[in-house]
Write an enzyme that holds these catalytic residues in place. Structure first.
Site, PDB file in Angstrom:
ATOM      1  N   LYS A   1      -6.816-100.252 -52.184  1.00 54.75           N
ATOM      2  CA  LYS A   1      -5.593 -99.706 -51.605  1.00 54.75           C
ATOM      3  C   LYS A   1      -4.448 -99.855 -52.596  1.00 54.75           C
ATOM      4  O   LYS A   1      -4.325-100.883 -53.282  1.00 54.75           O
ATOM      5  CB  LYS A   1      -5.263-100.431 -50.298  1.00 54.75           C
TER       6      LYS A   1
ATOM      7  N   SER B   1      -3.582-101.862 -39.604  1.00 53.11           N
ATOM      8  CA  SER B   1      -3.756-100.843 -40.651  1.00 53.11           C
ATOM      9  C   SER B   1      -5.110-100.840 -41.333  1.00 53.11           C
ATOM     10  O   SER B   1      -5.377 -99.977 -42.164  1.00 53.11           O
ATOM     11  CB  SER B   1      -2.659-101.000 -41.709  1.00 53.11           C
TER      12      SER B   1
ATOM     13  N   SER C   1      -2.151 -97.796 -42.036  1.00 53.43           N
ATOM     14  CA  SER C   1      -1.740 -97.251 -43.311  1.00 53.43           C
ATOM     15  C   SER C   1      -2.863 -97.130 -44.334  1.00 53.43           C
ATOM     16  O   SER C   1      -2.709 -96.489 -45.374  1.00 53.43           O
ATOM     17  CB  SER C   1      -0.632 -98.127 -43.903  1.00 53.43           C
TER      18      SER C   1
END
Length: 489
Positions: free
Chosen positions: A78, A177, A153
């Site tokens: 990420k 998330s 996210s």
């Protein structure tokens, strides 16, 4: 013969260890898969192809090692986890050109285990969002339906695993998330106990809530990655000194006699009927496997969203002060004095959702409102923690939906941030309490995956994996393929 991109992490590791395939072949096949699919999926912001192939060649020269079972496994990262000399943007214009001079601790562990980071994954800007729609750079679609969000996210981290671009990825979870995009895309996502994994080098959103975690296609794969990245870190003052077990140690054991609580607050009329039906079906499967499943109550969880957005936004407003147009990142060209540097750089560099949360946090911390909002939120957070402790005094795990709904359409929350915030109502209490939570596939509605949320007591992730694996082996949900792999929407 199964295509390489369809293998699980464990299967791929076995082939590397047995010299059935070279690491270079694995890495080159991985990039071929990414290049074939990512124009449509949009998982990656930055690829790390040249360095990945160099690492693969090194590993092939060294040969397999039983002490490094994950050696040669490609993994996606990420883009809020800092990577030395590799663009790290947090999906924001503010960090459009930032190449960190150091690695996050979790990256150091990835390299120590000889895994290969193949690139940086798309996300909501500074991890603020629930659909990967606030990214400055690109749109990531849900591999099950290109009109649906992949969640957020960590949407890029979920989509890349669901689309079989990589066998594993790292996400971060501040209010759901990891678990929510895992639910939306039909994969396994784990948010471990707060402090289990070092946050050093994770670009901070909300420091008391953020936690890195693994995302994979199977439960056992997930446990193996968590083994590699957990542990105390002197660079992180919130890092736990709790001993790290083998998280896969209870996998394969039966769950007879285990007690699981289902909060009545998680199964209300606000949950989509088909989602609730899938959870009820999952409960019956777990009962058939020998577990006792009973209704419990978490009475203060209904305040979780309000508490979360006060605490998280307040911490975000503090953490994001460092992005000022002076030291690194975006700097406005529309300046005539020092005030312009700060004001214009932040106004132009931050997106709408980030600015909204900075404003909310600044208000909550301001003189005259601190006691009424931030302090009160902290007090209610304590009540939420106590609710969980009462349940865990009598139960091994807590169970419920991950999200009240399946993945929503792109743009459906554009003018209604409150609706977007409420999508995390079932995941947020876990972060506020610092507990471990995970999502595993448990059904489908309108062709879209549904996630079952398992919540464990502090530092009892291996017990969660035990139950999750038993459920996975009793079902076929994790074997179904998204549209991009020839499945049906």
């Amino acid at each position: 013969m199964t295509a390489m991109h369809e293998l699980t992490l464990k299967e791929l590791s076995s082939k590397i260890q047995g010299k059935e395939v070279s690491v270079q072949e694995v890495v080159e096949t991985t990039f071929a898969r990414i290049n074939e699919t990512d124009e449509k999926i949009g998982s990656f912001i930055t690829l790390n192809e040249e360095k990945s192939i160099e690492l693969a060649k090194e590993l092939d020269k060294e040969g397999p090692s039983a002490s490094k079972p994950l050696a040669g496994i490609p993994i996606g990262i990420k883009d809020n986890i800092v990577t030395k000399d590799l663009l790290t943007t947090a999906a924001s214009k503010m960090l459009y050109n930032f190449e960190p001079p150091y690695d996050a601790t979790v990256m150091t562990k990835i390299y120590e285990n000889r895994m290969i980071p193949v690139g940086k994954l798309n996300m909501d800007e500074f991890a603020m969002g629930s659909g990967t729609e606030t990214s400055y750079f690109k749109k990531t679609i849900n591999p099950w339906n290109e009109d649906k969000v992949p969640g957020g996210s960590s949407g890029g981290s979920a989509a890349t695993v669901a689309a079989s671009q990589v066998v594993a990825s790292l996400g971060s979870d501040t209010g759901g998330s990891i678990r929510q995009p895992a639910s939306y895309t039909g994969i396994v996502g784990m948010k471990p106990t707060y402090g289990r994994i070092s946050r050093y080098g994770l670009i901070a959103f909300s420091s008391s809530l953020d936690q890195i975690g693994p995302m994979t296609r199977t439960v056992e794969d997930n446990a193996l990655v968590l083994n590699a990245i957990s542990g105390h870190d002197v660079k992180d003052g919130t890092s736990s000194k709790q001993a790290v077990p083998d998280f896969s140690s209870l996998i394969g054991q039966d769950i007879k006699g285990m007690k699981i609580g289902v909060p009545k607050e998680f199964m209300t009329d606000g949950v989509n009927p088909e989602v609730r039906k899938s959870i009820e079906d999952a409960i019956e499967i777990l009962r058939h496997l020998g577990a006792t499943v009973e209704e419990v109550s978490l009475p203060h969880s209904k305040y979780g969203v309000q508490v979360y957005y006060i605490i998280a936004s307040s911490e975000a407003s503090s953490n994001l002060q460092r992005f000022d147009g002076i030291r690194y990142g975006y700097r406005s060209e529309n300046i005539t004095n020092l005030d312009d540097v700060y004001v214009n750089s932040r106004s132009e560099g931050f997106g709408e959702e980030v600015k909204r949360r900075i404003m909310l946090g600044s208000f909550s911390l301001s003189a005259g409102f601190y006691d009424a909002y931030f302090k009160k939120a902290g007090q209610v957070r304590t009540l939420i923690v106590e609710d969980f402790k009462k349940v865990f005094a009598d139960y091994d795990l807590i169970l419920g939906p991950v999200s009240p709904t399946i993945a929503h359409d792109f743009g459906s929350d554009k003018d209604d941030p409150v609706t977007a915030y409420m999508r995390d109502i079932l995941t947020i209490p876990v972060n506020l309490a610092g507990l471990p939570g995970m999502s595993i596939p448990c059904g489908f509605s309108e062709g879209m995956p549904i996630g079952l949320q398992l919540i464990g007591n502090y530092f009892e992730e291996e017990k969660m994996y035990q139950v999750a694996d038993a459920f996975e082996k009793a079902t076929e949900f994790h074997k179904q393929k998204p549209v991009i792999l020839g499945g049906k929407a």
